[in-house]
Motif scaffolding. Structure first.
Motif, PDB file in Angstrom:
ATOM      1  N   PHE A   1       0.824  -1.206   0.000  1.00  0.00           N
ATOM      2  CA  PHE A   1       0.000   0.000   0.000  1.00  0.00           C
ATOM      3  C   PHE A   1       0.862   1.262   0.000  1.00  0.00           C
ATOM      4  CE2 PHE A   1      -3.086  -2.833   2.516  1.00  0.00           C
ATOM      5  CZ  PHE A   1      -3.627  -3.346   1.341  1.00  0.00           C
ATOM      6  N   ASP A   2       2.027   1.167   0.600  1.00  0.00           N
ATOM      7  CA  ASP A   2       2.937   2.308   0.596  1.00  0.00           C
ATOM      8  C   ASP A   2       3.502   2.536  -0.805  1.00  0.00           C
ATOM      9  OD1 ASP A   2       4.522   4.372   2.028  1.00  0.00           O
ATOM     10  OD2 ASP A   2       6.202   3.100   1.439  1.00  0.00           O
ATOM     11  N   MET A   3       3.820   1.443  -1.508  1.00  0.00           N
ATOM     12  CA  MET A   3       4.388   1.553  -2.849  1.00  0.00           C
ATOM     13  C   MET A   3       3.348   2.010  -3.864  1.00  0.00           C
ATOM     14  SD  MET A   3       6.692  -1.932  -2.895  1.00  0.00           S
ATOM     15  CE  MET A   3       7.346  -1.662  -4.532  1.00  0.00           C
ATOM     16  N   VAL A   4       2.119   1.498  -3.729  1.00  0.00           N
ATOM     17  CA  VAL A   4       1.041   1.837  -4.666  1.00  0.00           C
ATOM     18  C   VAL A   4      -0.168   2.252  -3.835  1.00  0.00           C
ATOM     19  CG1 VAL A   4      -0.377   1.073  -6.603  1.00  0.00           C
ATOM     20  CG2 VAL A   4       1.927   0.140  -6.313  1.00  0.00           C
ATOM     21  N   PRO A   5      -0.312   3.531  -3.526  1.00  0.00           N
ATOM     22  CA  PRO A   5      -1.325   3.959  -2.560  1.00  0.00           C
ATOM     23  C   PRO A   5      -2.769   3.815  -3.025  1.00  0.00           C
ATOM     24  CG  PRO A   5      -0.140   5.845  -3.470  1.00  0.00           C
ATOM     25  CD  PRO A   5       0.599   4.633  -3.904  1.00  0.00           C
ATOM     26  N   ILE A   6      -3.006   3.490  -4.284  1.00  0.00           N
ATOM     27  CA  ILE A   6      -4.392   3.323  -4.736  1.00  0.00           C
ATOM     28  C   ILE A   6      -4.895   1.891  -4.542  1.00  0.00           C
ATOM     29  CG2 ILE A   6      -4.199   5.186  -6.419  1.00  0.00           C
ATOM     30  CD1 ILE A   6      -4.144   2.936  -8.607  1.00  0.00           C
ATOM     31  N   LEU A   7      -4.062   0.956  -4.087  1.00  0.00           N
ATOM     32  CA  LEU A   7      -4.533  -0.409  -3.855  1.00  0.00           C
ATOM     33  C   LEU A   7      -5.587  -0.403  -2.757  1.00  0.00           C
ATOM     34  CD1 LEU A   7      -1.193  -2.443  -3.995  1.00  0.00           C
ATOM     35  CD2 LEU A   7      -2.960  -2.279  -5.780  1.00  0.00           C
ATOM     36  N   ASN A   8      -6.608  -1.209  -2.940  1.00  0.00           N
ATOM     37  CA  ASN A   8      -7.750  -1.204  -2.029  1.00  0.00           C
ATOM     38  C   ASN A   8      -7.506  -2.153  -0.856  1.00  0.00           C
ATOM     39  OD1 ASN A   8     -10.235  -1.294  -0.745  1.00  0.00           O
ATOM     40  ND2 ASN A   8     -11.408  -1.375  -2.645  1.00  0.00           N
ATOM     41  N   PRO A   9      -7.335  -1.642   0.362  1.00  0.00           N
ATOM     42  CA  PRO A   9      -7.055  -2.514   1.517  1.00  0.00           C
ATOM     43  C   PRO A   9      -8.241  -3.391   1.897  1.00  0.00           C
ATOM     44  CG  PRO A   9      -7.398  -0.249   2.230  1.00  0.00           C
ATOM     45  CD  PRO A   9      -7.359  -0.214   0.739  1.00  0.00           C
ATOM     46  N   ASP A  10      -9.431  -3.062   1.418  1.00  0.00           N
ATOM     47  CA  ASP A  10     -10.593  -3.896   1.708  1.00  0.00           C
ATOM     48  C   ASP A  10     -10.671  -5.117   0.801  1.00  0.00           C
ATOM     49  OD1 ASP A  10     -11.446  -2.093   3.667  1.00  0.00           O
ATOM     50  OD2 ASP A  10     -12.589  -0.913   2.199  1.00  0.00           O
ATOM     51  N   VAL A  11      -9.836  -5.146  -0.234  1.00  0.00           N
ATOM     52  CA  VAL A  11      -9.886  -6.221  -1.233  1.00  0.00           C
ATOM     53  C   VAL A  11      -8.590  -7.020  -1.276  1.00  0.00           C
ATOM     54  CG1 VAL A  11     -10.081  -6.708  -3.705  1.00  0.00           C
ATOM     55  CG2 VAL A  11     -11.586  -5.005  -2.646  1.00  0.00           C
ATOM     56  N   ILE A  12      -7.468  -6.325  -1.238  1.00  0.00           N
ATOM     57  CA  ILE A  12      -6.167  -6.981  -1.404  1.00  0.00           C
ATOM     58  C   ILE A  12      -5.873  -7.853  -0.192  1.00  0.00           C
ATOM     59  CG2 ILE A  12      -3.693  -6.653  -1.761  1.00  0.00           C
ATOM     60  CD1 ILE A  12      -5.323  -5.693  -4.111  1.00  0.00           C
ATOM     61  N   GLY A  13      -5.624  -9.128  -0.455  1.00  0.00           N
ATOM     62  CA  GLY A  13      -5.272 -10.048   0.624  1.00  0.00           C
ATOM     63  C   GLY A  13      -3.844 -10.535   0.552  1.00  0.00           C
TER      64      GLY A  13
END
Length: 358
Positions: free
Chosen positions: A110-122
């Motif tokens: 998430f730090d490298m690519v801040p648009i990644l969705n933390p509610d989805v990415i596992g």
């Protein structure tokens, strides 16, 4: 009389011509007004040596030194990130093995690519060993090698006839006959068309469409340092490009050889898959295009003399791996022609040999 006549001015044809020009007089003919017009000009332009079949990986690894050091080098850092949803554990693990990647903490992703969705990415994995390729410069360097060795590179040449002669081949383009002892078929999606024209048995190559959308930088972010990102199921990927963001649906739709364009529905479906992983919706396209990635029936490249005529050389089936394999693949072609020993192992050479289809 030319020693070699190469048909095709993408990365395949220009790299082959560059190697062969050091062995004899070489002529390259390209139908379009510029080199690298079709698949080579629409490449994602990434060098990732672990991707593809075993023979492709072997060619890519053998090409690494050229990409890195020859002519000042053609690579710049990019990196590759793999992401998966919480339910994608099996697919994610398999992709990590295929790509030789190690999982990383989600916080780092998430730090490298801040648009990644933390509610989805596992799941996330990353490695540094992926690089942008200066594709246009590499094609131009290969073309300059041809010229520097007394050969010629001619664009805007529509090949309309190929005839076998006692001394080799006569190729007609734009009403002019060109003579050569050896004919090299590096015509990309048109390789089987050229083979039929020359009276050589086609091998059953399949051109597959791959589409791409160009988006504004998501959320106005500076994307220049972001890695290329690929989904665990390999059904989309995204990559920074000159301040913009490229997203592909990773489509593989069978097409006849033609000047490809993106299908709007295919793009929409791919962008929807990408949007599931990110927090920034796609609101606008700045452009789209497509290219044809051409594969042999077994998806290995085809390099060497045809089984029905040793004066006809196949240099085909690069698929999506043309740039990353070109230095080693073209060297193998030159080694076959000259009889020089190849640095590639016997298993790899056999996987690439056209005689496997005989």
């Amino acid at each position: 009389m030319n020693d070699f006549l190469v048909i095709g001015g993408g990365i395949a044809g220009t790299s082959a011509a560059a190697r062969l020009a050091q062995l004899g007089k070489t002529l390259l003919l390209e139908r379009e007004p510029a080199l690298g017009y079709h698949a080579s000009g629409r490449s994602a332009a990434l060098f990732e040596a672990n991707y593809g079949l075993d023979s492709t990986v072997a060619l890519s690894k053998a090409s690494a030194d050229f990409h890195t050091n020859a002519h000042g080098g053609f690579l710049s850092p990019r990196g590759l990130m793999l992401v998966g949803k919480s339910e994608d554990a099996a697919a994610f693990e398999a992709a990590c093995i295929d790509l030789n990647m190690d999982p990383i903490p989600l916080a780092r992703a998430f730090d490298m690519v801040p648009i990644l969705n933390p509610d989805v990415i596992g799941f996330a994995a990353y490695h540094d060993e992926a690089y942008d390729v200066d594709t246009d410069r590499e094609i131009q360097v290969f073309a300059s090698i041809v010229r520097d060795n007394g050969g010629a590179v001619i664009t805007g040449q529509d090949v309309t006839a190929i005839r076998r002669t006692q001394s080799g081949w006569s190729v007609t383009s734009n009403g002019t006959d060109h003579e050569a002892r050896t004919l090299v078929n590096a015509a990309g999606a048109w390789v089987d068309v050229i083979a039929r024209m020359a009276g050589i048995k086609p091998l059953g190559f399949t051109p597959l469409r791959r589409s791409m959308a160009r988006l504004p930088a998501p959320g106005g972010h500076d994307v220049s340092k972001w890695p290329m990102i690929i989904g665990a199921h390999e059904d989309w990927y995204a990559k920074p490009d000159a301040g913009k963001f490229l997203v592909s649906p990773a489509d593989e739709d069978l097409q006849d050889p033609y000047d490809a364009w993106a299908d709007d529905m295919v793009l929409a479906e791919g962008l929807a898959r990408y949007e599931e992983y990110v927090t920034e919706p796609v609101t606008r396209l700045e452009g789209s295009w497509a290219g044809l990635r051409t594969f042999a029936p077994d998806r290995n490249l085809v390099i060497g003399p045809a089984s029905d005529d040793p004066a006809f050389l196949w240099f085909a089936g690069q698929g999506g791996y043309g740039f990353q394999t070109a230095p080693a693949a073209s060297q193998l072609l030159a080694d076959i022609v000259s009889g020089a020993p190849s640095e590639l192992d016997e298993t790899t050479r056999a996987a690439l040999d056209p005689h496997r289809f005989a």
